[in-house]
Scaffold this active site. Sequence first.
Site, PDB file in Angstrom:
ATOM      1  N   HIS A  19      -2.465   0.244  15.906  1.00 53.92           N
ATOM      2  CA  HIS A  19      -1.973   1.592  16.213  1.00 53.92           C
ATOM      3  C   HIS A  19      -3.116   2.331  16.903  1.00 53.92           C
ATOM      4  CE1 HIS A  19       1.462   1.161  13.349  1.00 53.92           C
ATOM      5  NE2 HIS A  19       0.609   0.351  12.734  1.00 53.92           N
ATOM      6  N   ASP A 242      -3.162  -4.513  11.538  1.00 55.53           N
ATOM      7  CA  ASP A 242      -2.552  -3.214  11.226  1.00 55.53           C
ATOM      8  C   ASP A 242      -3.613  -2.111  11.308  1.00 55.53           C
ATOM      9  OD1 ASP A 242      -0.702  -1.288  10.598  1.00 55.53           O
ATOM     10  OD2 ASP A 242      -0.686  -1.721   8.450  1.00 55.53           O
ATOM     11  N   HIS A 246      -7.214   6.783  10.601  1.00 58.40           N
ATOM     12  CA  HIS A 246      -7.085   8.216  10.300  1.00 58.40           C
ATOM     13  C   HIS A 246      -8.493   8.715  10.049  1.00 58.40           C
ATOM     14  CE1 HIS A 246      -2.714   7.908   9.655  1.00 58.40           C
ATOM     15  NE2 HIS A 246      -2.957   6.818   8.960  1.00 58.40           N
ATOM     16  N   GLY A 258      -2.854   4.152   5.925  1.00 59.92           N
ATOM     17  CA  GLY A 258      -3.424   3.410   7.045  1.00 59.92           C
ATOM     18  C   GLY A 258      -4.940   3.404   7.015  1.00 59.92           C
TER      19      GLY A 258
END
Length: 375
Positions: A19, A242, A246, A258
């Site tokens: 991400h 993954d 943050h 996350g």
Amino acid sequence: IIDIEGKLVMPGVIDVHTHMREPGITYKEDFTTGSRACAKAGITTFYDMPNTIPTTTTLENLLEKKKLASKKSIVNFGFHFGGSKNDNIEEIKKVLRNGEANTVKIFMNVTTGEMLIKDDKILKKVFENSELVLVHTENEMIDKAIELNKNCGKGLYVCHIPSENELKKVINAKKNDDLNTKEHPIYAEVTPHHLFLNTEIRESTERNKMLLRMKPELREKSDNEFLWEAINQGEVDTIGTDHAPHLISEKLEKITFGMPGVETSLALMINASNEGKISLETIQKLMCENPAKIMKIEKRGKLQEGFFADIIVVDTQKEWIVGVDDTIESKCGWTPYKNWKLKGKNTMTIVNGKIIYENGKINDIHKGKEIKFSE
Ligand code: NCD
Ligand code: ZN
Ligand code: ZN
Ligand code: ZN
């Protein structure tokens, strides 16, 4: 795998699950910082997930994302298109028809982002219209995804399987000739954090109680062990990070799901091979070869252009301390593995034939390319 004076020459790592937070959430990460983190750690290609702002659920948004990555990423990249809770089947069809993506990611449980699909009719349509569906599924949602793949899908990739129970569901389906077929294959992804971390580590300090939160949540030590066993039995297809950065301030303020992962995944796995937990061949298979096959990465480049080379050189004996002997490149600025002593480190990264990382220095002159796929 070739041995050169104690160092290993390996294909670059392909991370199917990251991400990168661009566009819209770039205070956490962007294609510049995220790709630098990849380059340093030996990841030569990343695939980015659609839960950005805006979500990657229209062709237009996907093309915009591609433009941003082309300008900024120093490693190669690809994108998973997103299934929308508001039914974007027409966009999915368009994107696949135009060859702009070959995968669709859907969220079937709550996690970071606003992409949870609850409507069975939409889920069914996504499976009917996609080549390969990547799913965020937990517990009974895994059964549902396997069922959907069998009844109307053309391929299922189960992301970040965290536990014995959940992995057993996928293994059983993979072994079932009716469920796992050439027409609708099933792939299993495991993350480093579900291998190396567990509730015991999470509950050991107040800080870890906040930092080590993600979806699916960490499980028990016995789950770590089951995952390792399954890997060594050949029952897992890929290691995906993954990578879900943050800021630490956000993590400490309230529970936020996350953690970053690209900077440590390969080193953790090489360290595990030094501890006898996994072979180098299996690492190569799960982090390089299988991702390339599953994502149908074409033999890139026409002959006259020469074939692109994505290669890394790993010092399997190099001892280092995470977050102490290296500089964190991810914009989030932290790693859950800080102070871990590891043996094994990437020392050189070659993307498209250009050295973009060597002994601690990143060369950001060359930009990465979008990975195309072949039929
Ligand atoms: C991911 C994120 O932050 O984007 N969070 C997570 O806990 N894994 C989303 C996801 O992959 O579920
Ligand atoms: Zn997820
Ligand atoms: Zn069938
Ligand atoms: Zn994810």
